[in-house]
Structures are given as structure tokens and as C-alpha cells.
Design a protein around this motif. Structure first.
Motif, PDB file in Angstrom:
ATOM      1  N   VAL A 230      46.625 -11.959 103.357  1.00 45.10           N
ATOM      2  CA  VAL A 230      45.959 -10.877 102.652  1.00 45.10           C
ATOM      3  C   VAL A 230      45.318  -9.906 103.632  1.00 45.10           C
ATOM      4  O   VAL A 230      45.132  -8.722 103.333  1.00 45.10           O
ATOM      5  CB  VAL A 230      44.909 -11.444 101.664  1.00 45.10           C
ATOM      6  CG1 VAL A 230      43.686 -11.962 102.391  1.00 45.10           C
ATOM      7  CG2 VAL A 230      44.503 -10.390 100.638  1.00 45.10           C
ATOM      8  N   GLU A 231      44.989 -10.394 104.826  1.00 39.67           N
ATOM      9  CA  GLU A 231      44.370  -9.535 105.843  1.00 39.67           C
ATOM     10  C   GLU A 231      45.342  -8.489 106.375  1.00 39.67           C
ATOM     11  O   GLU A 231      44.931  -7.544 107.039  1.00 39.67           O
ATOM     12  CB  GLU A 231      43.838 -10.393 106.992  1.00 39.67           C
ATOM     13  CG  GLU A 231      42.728 -11.356 106.589  1.00 39.67           C
ATOM     14  CD  GLU A 231      41.531 -10.639 105.982  1.00 39.67           C
ATOM     15  OE1 GLU A 231      41.193  -9.535 106.455  1.00 39.67           O
ATOM     16  OE2 GLU A 231      40.935 -11.191 105.045  1.00 39.67           O
ATOM     17  N   ASP A 232      46.629  -8.666 106.085  1.00 37.90           N
ATOM     18  CA  ASP A 232      47.604  -7.671 106.523  1.00 37.90           C
ATOM     19  C   ASP A 232      47.526  -6.384 105.717  1.00 37.90           C
ATOM     20  O   ASP A 232      48.160  -5.393 106.078  1.00 37.90           O
ATOM     21  CB  ASP A 232      49.029  -8.234 106.398  1.00 37.90           C
ATOM     22  CG  ASP A 232      49.351  -9.255 107.476  1.00 37.90           C
ATOM     23  OD1 ASP A 232      48.657  -9.257 108.506  1.00 37.90           O
ATOM     24  OD2 ASP A 232      50.294 -10.034 107.284  1.00 37.90           O
ATOM     25  N   PHE A 233      46.744  -6.401 104.625  1.00 36.95           N
ATOM     26  CA  PHE A 233      46.712  -5.272 103.701  1.00 36.95           C
ATOM     27  C   PHE A 233      45.288  -4.780 103.472  1.00 36.95           C
ATOM     28  O   PHE A 233      44.320  -5.500 103.693  1.00 36.95           O
ATOM     29  CB  PHE A 233      47.319  -5.668 102.357  1.00 36.95           C
ATOM     30  CG  PHE A 233      48.730  -6.173 102.462  1.00 36.95           C
ATOM     31  CD1 PHE A 233      49.804  -5.291 102.493  1.00 36.95           C
ATOM     32  CD2 PHE A 233      48.982  -7.532 102.566  1.00 36.95           C
ATOM     33  CE1 PHE A 233      51.095  -5.756 102.608  1.00 36.95           C
ATOM     34  CE2 PHE A 233      50.279  -8.008 102.685  1.00 36.95           C
ATOM     35  CZ  PHE A 233      51.337  -7.115 102.707  1.00 36.95           C
TER      36      PHE A 233
ATOM     37  N   SER B  58      51.616  -0.722 101.573  1.00 35.91           N
ATOM     38  CA  SER B  58      51.721  -0.531 103.017  1.00 35.91           C
ATOM     39  C   SER B  58      50.806  -1.510 103.730  1.00 35.91           C
ATOM     40  O   SER B  58      49.671  -1.750 103.299  1.00 35.91           O
ATOM     41  CB  SER B  58      51.342   0.901 103.399  1.00 35.91           C
ATOM     42  OG  SER B  58      52.124   1.840 102.690  1.00 35.91           O
ATOM     43  N   SER B  59      51.267  -2.053 104.831  1.00 36.54           N
ATOM     44  CA  SER B  59      50.429  -2.960 105.611  1.00 36.54           C
ATOM     45  C   SER B  59      49.518  -2.166 106.552  1.00 36.54           C
ATOM     46  O   SER B  59      49.768  -0.996 106.856  1.00 36.54           O
ATOM     47  CB  SER B  59      51.296  -3.910 106.433  1.00 36.54           C
ATOM     48  OG  SER B  59      51.998  -3.201 107.444  1.00 36.54           O
ATOM     49  N   ARG B  60      48.477  -2.824 107.011  1.00 37.48           N
ATOM     50  CA  ARG B  60      47.558  -2.171 107.955  1.00 37.48           C
ATOM     51  C   ARG B  60      48.298  -1.748 109.232  1.00 37.48           C
ATOM     52  O   ARG B  60      48.034  -0.691 109.803  1.00 37.48           O
ATOM     53  CB  ARG B  60      46.418  -3.124 108.312  1.00 37.48           C
ATOM     54  CG  ARG B  60      45.490  -3.471 107.158  1.00 37.48           C
ATOM     55  CD  ARG B  60      44.373  -4.376 107.652  1.00 37.48           C
ATOM     56  NE  ARG B  60      43.559  -4.913 106.573  1.00 37.48           N
ATOM     57  CZ  ARG B  60      42.506  -4.305 106.034  1.00 37.48           C
ATOM     58  NH1 ARG B  60      42.138  -3.121 106.497  1.00 37.48           N
ATOM     59  NH2 ARG B  60      41.819  -4.875 105.066  1.00 37.48           N
TER      60      ARG B  60
ATOM     61  N   LEU C 267      55.299   2.938 104.607  1.00 37.18           N
ATOM     62  CA  LEU C 267      54.551   3.958 103.877  1.00 37.18           C
ATOM     63  C   LEU C 267      55.402   4.508 102.746  1.00 37.18           C
ATOM     64  O   LEU C 267      56.623   4.393 102.744  1.00 37.18           O
ATOM     65  CB  LEU C 267      54.150   5.091 104.824  1.00 37.18           C
ATOM     66  CG  LEU C 267      53.234   4.722 105.996  1.00 37.18           C
ATOM     67  CD1 LEU C 267      53.002   5.946 106.876  1.00 37.18           C
ATOM     68  CD2 LEU C 267      51.907   4.156 105.510  1.00 37.18           C
ATOM     69  N   ARG C 268      54.750   5.134 101.773  1.00 40.40           N
ATOM     70  CA  ARG C 268      55.470   5.783 100.672  1.00 40.40           C
ATOM     71  C   ARG C 268      55.625   7.274 100.967  1.00 40.40           C
ATOM     72  O   ARG C 268      54.705   7.894 101.484  1.00 40.40           O
ATOM     73  CB  ARG C 268      54.688   5.624  99.354  1.00 40.40           C
ATOM     74  CG  ARG C 268      54.511   4.203  98.923  1.00 40.40           C
ATOM     75  CD  ARG C 268      53.623   4.157  97.686  1.00 40.40           C
ATOM     76  NE  ARG C 268      52.882   2.907  97.685  1.00 40.40           N
ATOM     77  CZ  ARG C 268      51.697   2.765  98.237  1.00 40.40           C
ATOM     78  NH1 ARG C 268      51.095   3.784  98.798  1.00 40.40           N
ATOM     79  NH2 ARG C 268      51.104   1.588  98.204  1.00 40.40           N
ATOM     80  N   PRO C 269      56.736   7.858 100.545  1.00 43.51           N
ATOM     81  CA  PRO C 269      57.910   7.177 100.007  1.00 43.51           C
ATOM     82  C   PRO C 269      59.043   7.170 101.016  1.00 43.51           C
ATOM     83  O   PRO C 269      59.142   8.060 101.855  1.00 43.51           O
ATOM     84  CB  PRO C 269      58.259   8.051  98.805  1.00 43.51           C
ATOM     85  CG  PRO C 269      57.889   9.449  99.254  1.00 43.51           C
ATOM     86  CD  PRO C 269      56.737   9.299 100.245  1.00 43.51           C
ATOM     87  N   VAL C 270      59.897   6.170 100.914  1.00 44.28           N
ATOM     88  CA  VAL C 270      61.117   6.133 101.707  1.00 44.28           C
ATOM     89  C   VAL C 270      62.258   5.702 100.794  1.00 44.28           C
ATOM     90  O   VAL C 270      62.255   4.581 100.286  1.00 44.28           O
ATOM     91  CB  VAL C 270      61.035   5.157 102.894  1.00 44.28           C
ATOM     92  CG1 VAL C 270      62.305   5.274 103.742  1.00 44.28           C
ATOM     93  CG2 VAL C 270      59.812   5.425 103.748  1.00 44.28           C
ATOM     94  N   GLY C 271      63.207   6.603 100.579  1.00 45.66           N
ATOM     95  CA  GLY C 271      64.375   6.267  99.784  1.00 45.66           C
ATOM     96  C   GLY C 271      65.584   6.031 100.667  1.00 45.66           C
ATOM     97  O   GLY C 271      65.556   6.283 101.872  1.00 45.66           O
ATOM     98  N   LEU C 272      66.636   5.502 100.057  1.00 47.54           N
ATOM     99  CA  LEU C 272      67.893   5.339 100.775  1.00 47.54           C
ATOM    100  C   LEU C 272      69.060   5.677  99.865  1.00 47.54           C
ATOM    101  O   LEU C 272      68.968   5.578  98.639  1.00 47.54           O
ATOM    102  CB  LEU C 272      68.035   3.939 101.359  1.00 47.54           C
ATOM    103  CG  LEU C 272      68.115   2.729 100.420  1.00 47.54           C
ATOM    104  CD1 LEU C 272      69.514   2.513  99.865  1.00 47.54           C
ATOM    105  CD2 LEU C 272      67.672   1.483 101.159  1.00 47.54           C
ATOM    106  N   LEU C 273      70.153   6.056 100.501  1.00 47.39           N
ATOM    107  CA  LEU C 273      71.368   6.419  99.788  1.00 47.39           C
ATOM    108  C   LEU C 273      72.550   5.879 100.570  1.00 47.39           C
ATOM    109  O   LEU C 273      72.685   6.153 101.770  1.00 47.39           O
ATOM    110  CB  LEU C 273      71.460   7.937  99.643  1.00 47.39           C
ATOM    111  CG  LEU C 273      72.697   8.519  98.962  1.00 47.39           C
ATOM    112  CD1 LEU C 273      72.794   8.066  97.525  1.00 47.39           C
ATOM    113  CD2 LEU C 273      72.658  10.047  99.036  1.00 47.39           C
ATOM    114  N   TRP C 274      73.397   5.092  99.901  1.00 48.92           N
ATOM    115  CA  TRP C 274      74.628   4.559 100.493  1.00 48.92           C
ATOM    116  C   TRP C 274      75.805   5.112  99.713  1.00 48.92           C
ATOM    117  O   TRP C 274      75.786   5.138  98.474  1.00 48.92           O
ATOM    118  CB  TRP C 274      74.623   3.035 100.426  1.00 48.92           C
ATOM    119  CG  TRP C 274      75.856   2.386 101.013  1.00 48.92           C
ATOM    120  CD1 TRP C 274      76.013   1.905 102.262  1.00 48.92           C
ATOM    121  CD2 TRP C 274      77.108   2.143 100.339  1.00 48.92           C
ATOM    122  NE1 TRP C 274      77.276   1.382 102.429  1.00 48.92           N
ATOM    123  CE2 TRP C 274      77.968   1.516 101.251  1.00 48.92           C
ATOM    124  CE3 TRP C 274      77.577   2.410  99.045  1.00 48.92           C
ATOM    125  CZ2 TRP C 274      79.270   1.138 100.915  1.00 48.92           C
ATOM    126  CZ3 TRP C 274      78.868   2.043  98.705  1.00 48.92           C
ATOM    127  CH2 TRP C 274      79.704   1.413  99.642  1.00 48.92           C
TER     128      TRP C 274
END
Length: 374
Positions: free
Chosen positions: A6-9, A26-28, A218-225
Motif C-alpha cells: 500500500v505504501e507504493d501508492f 499511479s504509483s509513487r 500515469l493517466r492517460p495512456v492508450g494503445l492501438l494494435w
């Protein structure tokens, strides 16, 4: 005591978060990397937002492709799943003779995008109801055969549905639409970092999704294949719209914040650490624990074991409304997705992550039991 992870966030300690699948977290470590990158960009925007950016984004794309096990020349990062879907829907050829099939369990904005595109082209849009609880690929194929005679241009499905949270039998559906002369489009928003991304096994022509749901980016990251035969262009006509290179084509949708995309290597590296430590396996076991606990108090599963995702489960709550459940969870400091299914049923979706434990499961179960018993 909460898990050490939990400390990662930066999540508030008094909250119980089961809504990871909506926005991710997102993590710290990634937040710190993002802040470093933003300071770097602001030190010389002309350099860092110019040609250098495309090179850096290409490197991130190659890294993500290698981790996901797909050909990097067929993959690009983009703003989010919605922008990737918009690019597909706006680019594929449709006319008055076209038929598009969309399942009623698809994400509402995706269904709406196809409705708009088909209306403009005069194409036929067929919405097919998926049986819930979902128990059989054969049953769905029988429904498709019954409701969709003749040729099909495109079939839109999700690898993992959003509200109902079950795994679709993508290879079987890909084979079905291929037999009808069409192509499979897959919404993989809940795939990367959760289950393997297997576009070729699915028989997909195009896949869109996100990294920020199940990786700590982080937000946002999309992907397209994409398969090579599909010429997909961004929905917004930017300076790189005409580029023959897929990554460059989606690298500049006008002025935007590239930092989330540039943080993907950091996020993936931390995710791999969690995987190596067995934390993601623990999440799967906790999902099974929550699954059984919810059934024990009267909730109904949305799918049989074969079709349930590892860390995302949805339940039908009979005799209550979504607002009742939302209010009860909000007051208790529990965050989970609650809404209505295509048939009007009340759905509760729980996503387990490395910051959850059995005490969290007990608290959400007790709260839902209180609502059901009123």
C-alpha cells in the motif's frame, strides 16, 4: 494491517479501493518520474516537444510491445482507449451496404461511436444481446447466427467486458466474423497488465486499449494494435496525420502532455517487480475469496468460472437499485463500480489489487449484505 505494498501508492489510508479497473492508480515511483520528466520538458519545450519526442515515444512503444509480446511495428501508444477507438471507427470504410455488429455488453461510448458512424454512412448496425450470466460461447454464437444473417463487415467485442466483467471467447468470435467475410475489432481496455494481449490468436484486425488501468502508469495512456492491411488514422487531423509510420502518426495529436506515455517503462518495470514477488498472484487469490464471499451473501456471478477474469469480478445484486448500493458504499468509504447492466439489473464490480487484503473483502461484503437485507 494493510499490505506493505500500500505504501507504493498515495491512496488515502481510510479508503477501501475496489474500483481500480475504472481509472487505475499511479504509483509513487511513477508519479515521481512524471514530475522529473515535466521539469525536463519545461526546461526546453522546443527541444523536448520537437523531433526528440517522436524518438522517445518510439522507444517507449518498443519497450511496451516487447513486454506485451506483440510486434512493435503494429503497435502505437495514443491518448487513451477512447481516442484509439475513435480512430478506428472514423477510418474503417462504411457504406449503405455495410453491416456492423456490436454486443450489448460493450462500453457505452463505443456502442455510441458505432451508432454515429453507421448513421452517417447509412450502414446497418445490429445490437446483439449477450446472455448474462455468461455461460457458453456456443450459446452466444447461436444468438449471433439467429440475429445476424448474411455478411458482416465488423464485429465489435471486448476481450474483458467492462460492467459485467467477463472474458469473451474472442477466438470463437473472430472465427465467426471471418466466416461472415468481416473483421474483428477488440476493446482491450482491461487486458494489458491483467491478461495476455493476443490479437492474432483472437483473429483481430484492430485492438484498442489502455495501459493506465492495470499498470501503475500515469493517466492517460492508450494503445492501438493493427493488422497491416488496415489504414487507421487519428480522429484529429494533426501535423503527423499523414505519416506512414504508425508511432509518428499518433505522436502529435496537437499540443498534449506526453509525460504519461514517457513513464510507461518505469510503470512496467514496477509491475514486473510485483509479479516477480507474487503480489499479482495474491490479487487473483483475493479475487476468488471476494467472489465466493459475495455469492455466500446472495449475489449472483455474471459468468461461470471459465469466463471470469483473474482480478476483476462483477455480480448481479437482486432486489436493490444502483443508487442504494452506491450510497451505502460511499458512506462506508468503499470505492467500487456500481451501475446497471443492459437488462436493467444492478451490477457491482470489484477489482482486487496489491493494496487490498481480506479485511477489505470482509468490509465490502458486510456492507452489501446490509443493503441486500433491507
Amino acid at each position: 494491517m494493510k499490505p506493505a505494498a500500500v505504501e507504493d501508492f498515495a491512496l488515502r489510508s481510510e479508503l477501501i479501493q475496489f474500483n481500480h479497473a475504472s481509472y487505475g492508480l499511479s504509483s509513487r515511483r511513477v508519479i515521481a518520474e512524471g514530475e522529473r520528466l515535466r521539469r525536463q520538458i519545461e526546461s526546453d519545450p522546443t527541444l523536448h516537444l520537437g523531433s526528440e519526442l517522436t524518438r522517445r515515444l518510439a522507444a517507449q512503444t518498443i519497450s511496451v510491445a516487447e513486454m506485451l509480446g506483440v510486434d512493435s511495428t503494429r503497435l502505437t501508444l495514443c491518448t487513451n482507449a477512447t481516442s484509439a477507438a475513435a480512430a478506428i471507427v472514423a477510418s474503417v470504410p462504411l457504406n449503405a451496404d455495410s453491416t456492423v455488429v456490436v454486443l450489448d455488453v460493450e462500453y457505452s461510448s463505443i456502442r455510441r461511436a458505432w451508432e454515429i458512424a453507421c448513421a452517417k454512412a447509412g450502414a446497418r448496425l445490429v445490437s446483439v444481446a449477450v446472455p448474462v450470466p455468461f455461460e457458453s460461447a456456443a450459446a452466444l454464437l447461436a444468438v449471433l447466427d439467429d440475429q445476424v444473417p448474411g455478411l458482416v463487415d465488423y464485429l465489435q467485442i471486448s476481450a474483458i467486458t467492462s460492467s459485467t466483467a467477463f472474458r469473451m471467447p474472442a477466438p470463437a468470435l473472430g472465427a465467426w466474423v471471418e466466416q461472415r467475410g468481416g473483421r474483428l475489432i477488440v476493446d482491450a481496455a482491461h487486458v494489458p497488465g491483467h491478461i495476455p494481449l493476443l490479437p492474432e490468436l483472437w483473429g483481430a484486425a484492430a485492438v484498442f486499449g489502455t495501459l493506465h488501468k492495470w499498470f501503475p502508469t500515469l493517466r492517460p495512456v492508450g494503445l492501438l494494435w493493427l493488422t497491416p492491411e488496415l489504414d487507421i488514422r487519428p480522429a484529429e487531423v494533426s501535423l503527423t496525420w499523414d505519416s506512414p509510420d504508425l508511432v509518428e502518426r499518433f505522436s502529435w495529436p496537437g499540443t498534449f502532455d506526453p509525460v504519461p506515455r514517457l513513464c510507461t517503462e518505469t510503470a512496467v518495470a514496477q509491475w514486473l517487480e510485483w509479479q516477480d514477488a507474487g503480489l499479482l498472484d495474491d490479487c487473483e487469490q483475493l479475487a476468488d475469496t471476494a467472489d465466493q464471499a459475495m455469492v455466500d451473501i446472495g449475489a449472483r456471478r455474471t459468468a461461470t468460472t471459465e469466463f471470469r477474469p483473474p482480478r476483476l469480478r462483477s455480480f448481479i445484486l437482486d432486489g436493490v437499485t444502483a443508487p442504494q448500493v452506491k450510497d451505502a458504499l460511499r458512506v462506508a468509504g468503499i470505492r467500487a463500480w456500481v451501475g446497471h447492466g443492459a437488462g436493467g439489473e444492478c451490477l457491482l464490480r470489484l477489482a482486487t489489487h496489491i493494496y487490498n487484503d481480506e479485511n477489505d473483502v470482509d468490509r465490502v461484503t458486510n456492507r452489501i449484505q446490509e443493503v441486500l437485507s433491507r
